[in-house]
Design an enzyme around this catalytic site. Structure first.
Site, PDB file in Angstrom:
ATOM      1  N   ASP A  59       0.850  -1.197   0.000  1.00 54.10           N
ATOM      2  CA  ASP A  59       0.000   0.000   0.000  1.00 54.10           C
ATOM      3  C   ASP A  59       0.883   1.244   0.000  1.00 54.10           C
ATOM      4  O   ASP A  59       1.638   1.460   0.945  1.00 54.10           O
ATOM      5  CB  ASP A  59      -0.899  -0.050   1.255  1.00 54.10           C
ATOM      6  CG  ASP A  59      -1.735   1.214   1.406  1.00 54.10           C
ATOM      7  OD1 ASP A  59      -1.933   1.913   0.383  1.00 54.10           O
ATOM      8  OD2 ASP A  59      -2.190   1.480   2.538  1.00 54.10           O
ATOM      9  N   ASP A  98      -4.114   3.938   2.721  1.00 52.46           N
ATOM     10  CA  ASP A  98      -5.562   3.690   2.914  1.00 52.46           C
ATOM     11  C   ASP A  98      -5.836   2.245   3.328  1.00 52.46           C
ATOM     12  O   ASP A  98      -6.994   1.835   3.436  1.00 52.46           O
ATOM     13  CB  ASP A  98      -6.364   4.066   1.651  1.00 52.46           C
ATOM     14  CG  ASP A  98      -6.042   3.181   0.471  1.00 52.46           C
ATOM     15  OD1 ASP A  98      -5.126   2.323   0.581  1.00 52.46           O
ATOM     16  OD2 ASP A  98      -6.691   3.326  -0.582  1.00 52.46           O
ATOM     17  N   ASP A 136      -1.927  -1.149  -3.796  1.00 56.43           N
ATOM     18  CA  ASP A 136      -2.247  -0.380  -4.999  1.00 56.43           C
ATOM     19  C   ASP A 136      -1.141  -0.483  -6.040  1.00 56.43           C
ATOM     20  O   ASP A 136      -0.087  -1.078  -5.800  1.00 56.43           O
ATOM     21  CB  ASP A 136      -2.538   1.085  -4.629  1.00 56.43           C
ATOM     22  CG  ASP A 136      -1.495   1.648  -3.679  1.00 56.43           C
ATOM     23  OD1 ASP A 136      -0.301   1.381  -3.904  1.00 56.43           O
ATOM     24  OD2 ASP A 136      -1.872   2.334  -2.693  1.00 56.43           O
ATOM     25  N   ASP A 164      -9.995 -16.294 -16.177  1.00 56.61           N
ATOM     26  CA  ASP A 164     -10.810 -16.766 -15.050  1.00 56.61           C
ATOM     27  C   ASP A 164     -11.871 -17.774 -15.516  1.00 56.61           C
ATOM     28  O   ASP A 164     -12.556 -17.526 -16.520  1.00 56.61           O
ATOM     29  CB  ASP A 164     -11.503 -15.538 -14.430  1.00 56.61           C
ATOM     30  CG  ASP A 164     -12.042 -15.801 -13.041  1.00 56.61           C
ATOM     31  OD1 ASP A 164     -11.243 -16.112 -12.147  1.00 56.61           O
ATOM     32  OD2 ASP A 164     -13.282 -15.677 -12.846  1.00 56.61           O
ATOM     33  N   GLU A 209      -7.700 -20.697 -16.309  1.00 57.72           N
ATOM     34  CA  GLU A 209      -7.990 -21.324 -15.023  1.00 57.72           C
ATOM     35  C   GLU A 209      -8.799 -22.584 -15.333  1.00 57.72           C
ATOM     36  O   GLU A 209      -9.961 -22.494 -15.738  1.00 57.72           O
ATOM     37  CB  GLU A 209      -8.779 -20.390 -14.108  1.00 57.72           C
ATOM     38  CG  GLU A 209      -8.944 -20.978 -12.724  1.00 57.72           C
ATOM     39  CD  GLU A 209      -9.892 -20.202 -11.813  1.00 57.72           C
ATOM     40  OE1 GLU A 209      -9.774 -20.327 -10.588  1.00 57.72           O
ATOM     41  OE2 GLU A 209     -10.751 -19.471 -12.327  1.00 57.72           O
ATOM     42  N   HIS A 266      -4.555 -17.102  -4.708  1.00 58.41           N
ATOM     43  CA  HIS A 266      -5.418 -16.306  -3.833  1.00 58.41           C
ATOM     44  C   HIS A 266      -6.701 -17.037  -3.426  1.00 58.41           C
ATOM     45  O   HIS A 266      -7.481 -16.499  -2.651  1.00 58.41           O
ATOM     46  CB  HIS A 266      -5.761 -14.987  -4.542  1.00 58.41           C
ATOM     47  CG  HIS A 266      -6.589 -15.227  -5.778  1.00 58.41           C
ATOM     48  ND1 HIS A 266      -6.092 -15.858  -6.892  1.00 58.41           N
ATOM     49  CD2 HIS A 266      -7.877 -14.949  -6.056  1.00 58.41           C
ATOM     50  CE1 HIS A 266      -7.043 -15.955  -7.801  1.00 58.41           C
ATOM     51  NE2 HIS A 266      -8.136 -15.404  -7.325  1.00 58.41           N
TER      52      HIS A 266
HETATM   53  O1  TEU Z   1     -12.009 -18.915  -9.144  1.00 59.67           O
HETATM   54  C1  TEU Z   1     -12.866 -19.893  -9.586  1.00 59.67           C
HETATM   55  C2  TEU Z   1     -12.947 -21.135  -8.813  1.00 59.67           C
HETATM   56  O2  TEU Z   1     -13.637 -22.040  -9.215  1.00 59.67           O
HETATM   57  C3  TEU Z   1     -12.283 -21.347  -7.536  1.00 59.67           C
HETATM   58  O3  TEU Z   1     -10.990 -21.408  -7.355  1.00 59.67           O
HETATM   59  C4  TEU Z   1     -13.068 -20.686  -6.459  1.00 59.67           C
HETATM   60  O4  TEU Z   1     -12.384 -19.683  -5.800  1.00 59.67           O
HETATM   61  C5  TEU Z   1     -13.374 -21.743  -5.447  1.00 59.67           C
HETATM   62  O5  TEU Z   1     -13.695 -22.910  -6.060  1.00 59.67           O
HETATM   63  C6  TEU Z   1     -14.493 -21.329  -4.576  1.00 59.67           C
HETATM   64  O6  TEU Z   1     -14.606 -22.368  -3.658  1.00 59.67           O
HETATM   65  C7  TEU Z   1     -11.949 -17.719  -9.843  1.00 59.67           C
HETATM   66  C8  TEU Z   1     -11.129 -16.707  -9.086  1.00 59.67           C
HETATM   67  O7  TEU Z   1      -9.812 -17.163  -8.992  1.00 59.67           O
HETATM   68  C9  TEU Z   1     -11.781 -16.449  -7.770  1.00 59.67           C
HETATM   69  O8  TEU Z   1     -11.028 -15.597  -6.962  1.00 59.67           O
HETATM   70  C10 TEU Z   1     -13.130 -15.836  -8.051  1.00 59.67           C
HETATM   71  O9  TEU Z   1     -13.826 -15.697  -6.859  1.00 59.67           O
HETATM   72  C11 TEU Z   1     -13.949 -16.688  -9.005  1.00 59.67           C
HETATM   73  O10 TEU Z   1     -13.210 -17.164 -10.122  1.00 59.67           O
HETATM   74  C12 TEU Z   1     -15.059 -15.867  -9.591  1.00 59.67           C
HETATM   75  O11 TEU Z   1     -14.554 -14.913 -10.475  1.00 59.67           O
END
Ligand code: TEU
Length: 561
Positions: A31, A35, A39, A209, A262, A335
């Site tokens: 940060d 805040d 960022d 994603d 993903e 994450h």
């Molecule tokens: O994640 C999709 C996903 O299926 C997972 O890893 C999800 O976080 C988990 O199964 C929930 O239990 C992606 C992103 O990486 C995640 O941060 C988002 O929340 C999700 O898509 C929606 O955009």
């Protein structure tokens, strides 16, 4: 493009196979303005840190305008930056700062859904005859209820009734994340347009994603959903490959970029349909087979047993399935998952040795490694104690369900502390100053209390630190083509905790032996003519045949004449 020779058909060499990716979750990285939220300028301040680490590509989790219901994975404007993160000028400076240091930038492309605050959705829900109506998935009620029994990843039905028009819209994630309707060619054109916008700015690719969800088969009978659970039913819909090929034709093939999907819901058998080099779709996907270990049918909040061989066989299975036709992406956390050292290593007595071992696992297998921020200093899970400690929508919604069902709250908190996504989202521990030096204000989520011991500053000058191990290991990997492109042979043992494989090809041969346990293991019979690889050692060198110490990494090398 040149070719790397192995015993099996040869592999094409390209920059993205030789790269190491580092994921930044911007909210928690650094940060710059006090805040409490990380960022873009905070990232700019740390570019030399990333360069020194040996990172080639930075993957930035979403930084677009968003009401942050799911921390930026709910986008309300694809052409603007989230004000908390900075401005477009900051973004341009970040991109320039990466490029001038020889690093590249991967942006997160979240186009299965938008935020409900996106202009398209606002128009879409205003009336059934609005021109944007078909941008999303709308269905009439069935027997006075939702059209089918699909559930949201974040609890409850995946369908939400809109009172104005009397119809349901689909949201596989939060209510504020309505799913786009990819069947509509206008939606696809909009997506290609926004992709070109960022690519024309000079970014180097996308992490996509939930990409296997963009085409959905809504005709599945309810019984199938009960049987298979959501991942499988939502993924790999009938038109997914057609859409990806169209995207390749319209956008991707015109740029020298890398794409990483993903791969939630994609099996090893299906993987090359997405990433086979002949397919003209994606370069890599990251699969979930090892990430699902320890999760029962009810998902991450439903603990299940798993064995060490379940973990190691995932890697061998995927390596074989992709073969020379596809390419793997290797990761042990991001994450969305707990910290890798807490989950797959030992975050107490063997914290340092096991963090280094997991780094070696990532950096010595075939595929492009992706390091999650903070793993390079061995950041651990956080000891969350009460619901007020959590921020993640997935955990908060699941908690509400437990309360409504009058379930066991203490048990829920314990499980969420172990398996919840917030573990990976606590601020990076830069030093021993308040809040780990992440912010001068109050962080949006508490720093993990061990920041006094585990932090970047402490590890900078300690030659044996996890941080310096990563630096040496990343450097070493860059010099060894065999570790990047070589074939893999897996060796089986009666001791399943000994993960043992050979990488071979070009002018070298490596033997990678990893003790995935907190006990000593016997060394298998081994020829004496192996050289010890010092930059990839986590203990002092001993005679080659002496037992493997807890979480020991023994990487050995031989030249091939
Ligand atoms: O994640 C999709 C996903 O299926 C997972 O890893 C999800 O976080 C988990 O199964 C929930 O239990 C992606 C992103 O990486 C995640 O941060 C988002 O929340 C999700 O898509 C929606 O955009």
């Amino acid at each position: 493009m040149s070719i790397f020779h192995t015993s099996t058909p040869s592999v094409l060499k390209t920059w993205w196979k030789e790269s190491v990716i580092y994921q930044i979750y911007p909210r928690s990285f650094n940060d710059s303005d006090g805040d409490g939220v990380g960022d873009l300028r905070g990232i700019i301040q740390k570019l030399d840190y990333l360069k020194d680490l040996g990172v080639d590509i930075v993957w930035l989790s979403p930084i677009y305008k968003s009401p942050n219901d799911d921390n930026g994975y709910d986008i309300s404007d694809y052409y603007d930056i989230m004000p908390e993160f900075g401005t477009m000028a900051d973004f341009d400076e970040l991109l320039e700062g990466l490029h001038s240091r020889g690093m590249r930038l991967l942006m997160d492309l979240v186009v299965n859904h938008t935020s409900d605050e996106h202009e398209w959705f606002k128009a879409s829900k205003s009336a059934t005859d609005n021109p944007y109506r078909d941008y999303y998935v709308w269905k009439k009620p069935v027997n006075g209820g939702p059209p089918n029994n699909w559930r949201s990843f974040f609890s409850g039905s995946a369908w939400e009734l809109d009172e104005t028009t009397g119809e349901y819209y689909l949201h596989l994630f939060a209510k504020k994340q309505p799913d786009l309707n990819w069947e509509n060619p206008k939606v696809r054109e909009e997506v290609y347009k926004l992709m070109r916008f960022w690519l024309d700015k000079g970014i180097d690719g996308f992490r996509m994603d939930v990409i296997p969800f963009i085409s959905k088969d809504l005709t599945y009978p309810d019984a199938d959903f009960e049987r298979h659970g959501h991942g499988e039913i939502y993924a790999n819909g009938p038109r997914v490959h057609e859409f990806l090929r169209e995207m390749h034709e319209e956008v991707l093939r015109h740029y020298d970029i890398v794409t990483v999907g993903e791969g939630v819901g994609i099996s090893a058998e299906q993987a090359n349909d997405y990433v086979g080099s002949d397919r003209k779709e994606l370069h890599m996907i990251f699969h979930f087979d090892h990430m699902g270990l320890g999760y029962g049918p009810g998902g991450r909040m439903d603990p299940a047993d798993w064995r060490i061989e379940d973990f190691t066989t995932v890697f061998s299975k995927w390596d074989r399935a992709l073969g020379d036709r596809g390419w793997n992406n290797l990761y042990l956390g991001n994450h969305d998952f707990p910290r890798m050292v807490s989950r797959f290593g030992n975050d107490e007595k063997y914290w340092q040795a096991s963090a280094k071992l997991l780094a070696t696992l990532l950096l010595t297998q075939r595929g492009t490694p992706t390091i999650y921020q903070g793993d390079e200093i061995g950041m651990t899970n956080s000891p969350f104690k009460q619901i007020a400690d959590f921020r993640d929508i997935e955990t908060l919604n699941a908690y509400k369900e437990v309360i409504e069902a009058e379930g066991d709250v203490a048990q829920f908190i314990e499980r969420a502390a172990e398996a919840g996504r917030d573990n990976a989202r606590t601020p990076i521990q830069w030093n021993a100053e308040p809040h780990g030096g992440f912010t001068e204000g109050t962080p949006w989520i508490d720093v993990t209390p061990n920041f006094g011991q585990i932090n970047v500053a402490n590890q900078e000058n300690d030659p044996d630190s996890i941080l310096n191990f990563y630096r040496k290991a990343l450097n070493y990997r860059k010099e060894q083509e065999t570790l990047v492109y070589g074939d893999t042979e897996y060796l089986n043992h009666s001791q399943p905790e000994l993960y043992d494989f050979i990488r071979v090809g070009g002018t070298g041969k490596f033997r990678v032996m990893l003790n995935l346990s907190s006990s000593e293991l016997q060394m298998p019979d081994i020829e004496e003519d192996w050289e010890w690889v010092a930059p990839l050692s986590n203990y002092a060198q001993v005679p080659l045949r002496s037992p493997m110490r807890p979480w020991e990494v023994r990487v050995l090398r031989k030249a091939i004449l």
